[in-house]
Design a protein around this motif. Structure first.
Motif, PDB file in Angstrom:
ATOM      1  N   GLN A 134     114.722 -25.025 -48.380  1.00 32.28           N
ATOM      2  CA  GLN A 134     113.804 -24.112 -47.691  1.00 32.28           C
ATOM      3  C   GLN A 134     112.449 -24.086 -48.386  1.00 32.28           C
ATOM      4  OE1 GLN A 134     115.114 -23.165 -44.722  1.00 32.28           O
ATOM      5  NE2 GLN A 134     116.783 -24.343 -45.652  1.00 32.28           N
ATOM      6  N   GLU A 135     112.443 -24.254 -49.707  1.00 30.98           N
ATOM      7  CA  GLU A 135     111.171 -24.356 -50.444  1.00 30.98           C
ATOM      8  C   GLU A 135     110.383 -25.572 -49.964  1.00 30.98           C
ATOM      9  OE1 GLU A 135     109.832 -22.397 -52.865  1.00 30.98           O
ATOM     10  OE2 GLU A 135     111.492 -20.952 -52.896  1.00 30.98           O
ATOM     11  N   ALA A 136     111.096 -26.685 -49.760  1.00 26.58           N
ATOM     12  CA  ALA A 136     110.431 -27.900 -49.287  1.00 26.58           C
ATOM     13  C   ALA A 136     109.890 -27.716 -47.868  1.00 26.58           C
ATOM     14  CB  ALA A 136     111.401 -29.074 -49.339  1.00 26.58           C
ATOM     15  N   LYS A 137     110.662 -27.070 -47.019  1.00 26.88           N
ATOM     16  CA  LYS A 137     110.229 -26.852 -45.635  1.00 26.88           C
ATOM     17  C   LYS A 137     109.035 -25.897 -45.576  1.00 26.88           C
ATOM     18  CE  LYS A 137     114.704 -27.840 -43.498  1.00 26.88           C
ATOM     19  NZ  LYS A 137     115.860 -27.320 -42.732  1.00 26.88           N
ATOM     20  N   GLN A 138     109.024 -24.903 -46.467  1.00 22.57           N
ATOM     21  CA  GLN A 138     107.892 -23.990 -46.512  1.00 22.57           C
ATOM     22  C   GLN A 138     106.631 -24.714 -46.971  1.00 22.57           C
ATOM     23  OE1 GLN A 138     107.649 -20.880 -45.388  1.00 22.57           O
ATOM     24  NE2 GLN A 138     105.472 -20.886 -45.957  1.00 22.57           N
ATOM     25  N   ALA A 139     106.790 -25.638 -47.925  1.00 23.26           N
ATOM     26  CA  ALA A 139     105.647 -26.420 -48.392  1.00 23.26           C
ATOM     27  C   ALA A 139     105.062 -27.250 -47.253  1.00 23.26           C
ATOM     28  CB  ALA A 139     106.069 -27.324 -49.554  1.00 23.26           C
ATOM     29  N   VAL A 140     105.933 -27.782 -46.396  1.00 19.53           N
ATOM     30  CA  VAL A 140     105.471 -28.555 -45.241  1.00 19.53           C
ATOM     31  C   VAL A 140     104.666 -27.662 -44.300  1.00 19.53           C
ATOM     32  CG1 VAL A 140     106.209 -29.814 -43.170  1.00 19.53           C
ATOM     33  CG2 VAL A 140     107.328 -30.246 -45.373  1.00 19.53           C
ATOM     34  N   LYS A 141     105.162 -26.438 -44.074  1.00 20.29           N
ATOM     35  CA  LYS A 141     104.445 -25.501 -43.204  1.00 20.29           C
ATOM     36  C   LYS A 141     103.052 -25.195 -43.735  1.00 20.29           C
ATOM     37  CE  LYS A 141     108.523 -23.125 -41.349  1.00 20.29           C
ATOM     38  NZ  LYS A 141     109.276 -21.838 -41.301  1.00 20.29           N
ATOM     39  N   GLU A 142     102.909 -25.275 -45.059  1.00 20.69           N
ATOM     40  CA  GLU A 142     101.619 -24.986 -45.678  1.00 20.69           C
ATOM     41  C   GLU A 142     100.741 -26.231 -45.798  1.00 20.69           C
ATOM     42  OE1 GLU A 142     102.594 -23.071 -49.345  1.00 20.69           O
ATOM     43  OE2 GLU A 142     103.573 -21.360 -48.358  1.00 20.69           O
ATOM     44  N   GLY A 143     101.201 -27.322 -45.182  1.00 22.31           N
ATOM     45  CA  GLY A 143     100.365 -28.513 -45.118  1.00 22.31           C
ATOM     46  C   GLY A 143     100.694 -29.616 -46.103  1.00 22.31           C
ATOM     47  N   GLN A 144     101.771 -29.453 -46.881  1.00 23.65           N
ATOM     48  CA  GLN A 144     102.121 -30.468 -47.866  1.00 23.65           C
ATOM     49  C   GLN A 144     102.950 -31.573 -47.205  1.00 23.65           C
ATOM     50  OE1 GLN A 144     103.516 -28.577 -51.377  1.00 23.65           O
ATOM     51  NE2 GLN A 144     103.739 -30.455 -52.575  1.00 23.65           N
ATOM     52  N   ASP A 145     102.721 -32.817 -47.608  1.00 21.87           N
ATOM     53  CA  ASP A 145     103.438 -33.968 -47.052  1.00 21.87           C
ATOM     54  C   ASP A 145     104.730 -34.178 -47.836  1.00 21.87           C
ATOM     55  OD1 ASP A 145     104.303 -36.286 -45.891  1.00 21.87           O
ATOM     56  OD2 ASP A 145     102.532 -37.477 -46.380  1.00 21.87           O
ATOM     57  N   VAL A 146     105.833 -33.666 -47.279  1.00 19.43           N
ATOM     58  CA  VAL A 146     107.137 -33.747 -47.945  1.00 19.43           C
ATOM     59  C   VAL A 146     108.159 -34.324 -46.976  1.00 19.43           C
ATOM     60  CG1 VAL A 146     108.959 -32.501 -49.180  1.00 19.43           C
ATOM     61  CG2 VAL A 146     106.584 -31.694 -49.312  1.00 19.43           C
ATOM     62  N   VAL A 147     108.916 -35.315 -47.434  1.00 16.79           N
ATOM     63  CA  VAL A 147     110.039 -35.866 -46.697  1.00 16.79           C
ATOM     64  C   VAL A 147     111.305 -35.497 -47.453  1.00 16.79           C
ATOM     65  CG1 VAL A 147     111.109 -37.943 -45.740  1.00 16.79           C
ATOM     66  CG2 VAL A 147     108.619 -37.794 -45.931  1.00 16.79           C
ATOM     67  N   ILE A 148     112.337 -35.098 -46.728  1.00 12.53           N
ATOM     68  CA  ILE A 148     113.587 -34.633 -47.342  1.00 12.53           C
ATOM     69  C   ILE A 148     114.684 -35.668 -47.137  1.00 12.53           C
ATOM     70  CG2 ILE A 148     115.357 -32.831 -47.322  1.00 12.53           C
ATOM     71  CD1 ILE A 148     113.152 -30.972 -46.101  1.00 12.53           C
ATOM     72  N   VAL A 149     115.372 -36.032 -48.211  1.00 16.00           N
ATOM     73  CA  VAL A 149     116.540 -36.907 -48.096  1.00 16.00           C
ATOM     74  C   VAL A 149     117.769 -36.149 -48.576  1.00 16.00           C
ATOM     75  CG1 VAL A 149     115.296 -39.080 -48.246  1.00 16.00           C
ATOM     76  CG2 VAL A 149     116.066 -37.977 -50.350  1.00 16.00           C
ATOM     77  N   ASN A 150     118.890 -36.383 -47.898  1.00 12.17           N
ATOM     78  CA  ASN A 150     120.139 -35.681 -48.188  1.00 12.17           C
ATOM     79  C   ASN A 150     121.238 -36.692 -48.504  1.00 12.17           C
ATOM     80  OD1 ASN A 150     118.509 -34.100 -46.033  1.00 12.17           O
ATOM     81  ND2 ASN A 150     119.815 -32.529 -46.928  1.00 12.17           N
ATOM     82  N   PRO A 151     121.336 -37.142 -49.761  1.00  7.14           N
ATOM     83  CA  PRO A 151     122.407 -38.082 -50.107  1.00  7.14           C
ATOM     84  C   PRO A 151     123.787 -37.444 -49.937  1.00  7.14           C
ATOM     85  CG  PRO A 151     120.706 -38.033 -51.806  1.00  7.14           C
ATOM     86  CD  PRO A 151     120.437 -36.869 -50.894  1.00  7.14           C
ATOM     87  N   SER A 152     124.769 -38.293 -49.612  1.00  3.98           N
ATOM     88  CA  SER A 152     126.151 -37.816 -49.551  1.00  3.98           C
ATOM     89  C   SER A 152     126.777 -37.996 -50.935  1.00  3.98           C
ATOM     90  CB  SER A 152     126.920 -38.540 -48.441  1.00  3.98           C
ATOM     91  OG  SER A 152     126.937 -39.945 -48.649  1.00  3.98           O
TER      92      SER A 152
END
Length: 330
Positions: A150-168
């Motif tokens: 959620q911290e990463a998603k909030q950063a995106v909302k604020e204009g930061q270029d973040v891609v999220i990866v979810n390893p298994s």
């Protein structure tokens, strides 16, 4: 121009494999490591090492001059006693790292979340569109990874270029700690697994996870999450593959979940407060109640995530553990 990358968690399983791949592909690497970290996985690598912590207030200064951030570091534990450390490192640490990246002018960040943050689908195979409610995520590790995402998603909302990866569940060489999957392999090799639980996981070669990070940097869409996974296998199927590789006999009998659940509860709730180190994490047993199966087709389709056979990853993991003298195979 050579891209300079800032990597957190480079001493760990995924981070070490990612760091090597970055170097192979011509990236310059600056790695943040804790002052007391083991550096075995970084020996003889042409990288810049800076000592520090995820939560330090001037972290942005150590990122200066880098264009890309791979935030791989996380605290992993299923012990309930580690609750505070999980939230401190995974949630507050991620928020601080992302804020530091903004201050340092980092152009793009790949944040390493986990399928743990996605949750499970009551025995069904789920993809990136699924999200278990926070209260249904088992254990503080899963909850901390959800909140960190959620911290990463909030950063995106604020204009930061973040891609999220979810390893298994990655498998392969340089599993120094080892991870829970590596521990399964080691216990099998040491003949310490007479029975098994009826559960299952999604597995992937750790080198494919590393490649997935770079593909996410190159092709990932800002704010999107990508499951880095490959094959769904029951624990029994994984153990049978290990038996084929090693010639050792796989356990033939399953054990009812209530037995390890009871032992884990006694371990953590009664014996641990009395000073006995617990041996079975209660949350780990609770997680195993249902298979954790995932669909990684989005990452395969959009990023080109490789799908190396799990047998290859298992062979290389076994060879690495033997070479590093974690176990002796007769």
């Amino acid at each position: 121009m050579t891209l300079r990358t800032f990597v957190t968690g480079a001493t760990g399983f995924v981070g070490a494999n990612l760091t090597r791949l970055l170097i192979e592909q011509g990236y310059a690497v600056r790695a943040l490591v804790r002052p007391n970290s083991r550096l075995d996985n970084l020996q003889d690598l042409d990288i810049e090492i800076v000592k520090g912590d995820l939560n330090e207030p001037d972290l942005h200064r150590k990122m200066q001059g880098c264009q890309v951030l791979f935030h791989v570091a996380a605290h992993y534990s299923l012990w309930q006693a580690d609750r505070d450390a999980l939230y401190h490192n995974n949630v507050l640490g991620t928020g601080n790292v992302l804020a530091a990246a903004r201050q340092a002018g980092i152009e793009r960040t790949v944040y390493t979340s986990s399928v743990a943050a996605i949750g499970v689908g009551a025995g069904k195979i789920v993809d990136e569109t699924h999200q278990s409610p926070l209260e249904e995520l088992v254990g503080h590790y899963k909850k901390s990874k959800y909140l960190a995402e959620q911290e990463a998603k909030q950063a995106v909302k604020e204009g930061q270029d973040v891609v999220i990866v979810n390893p298994s569940s990655p498998i392969g060489p340089m599993d120094i700690k080892p991870t829970p999957t590596g521990d399964i392999i080691l216990r099998f090799l040491r003949r310490q697994m007479p029975v098994y639980l009826n559960t299952g996981l999604n597995f992937i070669d750790v080198r494919d996870v590393a490649k997935g990070h770079i593909l996410a940097l190159e092709k990932g869409k800002t704010g999107e999450r990508y499951i880095l996974g490959n094959q769904n296998l029951s624990l029994k199927e994984l153990l049978d593959q290990l038996a084929d590789i090693t010639g050792l006999i796989a356990p033939q009998k399953s054990i009812p979940a209530w037995i390890p659940l009871s032992l884990a509860w006694i371990d953590e709730q009664i014996l641990a407060p009395l000073g006995k180190p617990p041996s079975i994490p209660l949350d780990g047993v609770r997680m195993a109640h249902q298979p954790m199966y995932y669909n990684a087709s989005k990452a395969v389709r959009e990023l080109g995530l490789p799908q190396t056979p799990i047998t290859t990853a298992l062979k290389d993991a076994v060879s690495w553990f033997v070479a590093q003298k974690y176990v002796e195979v007769a």
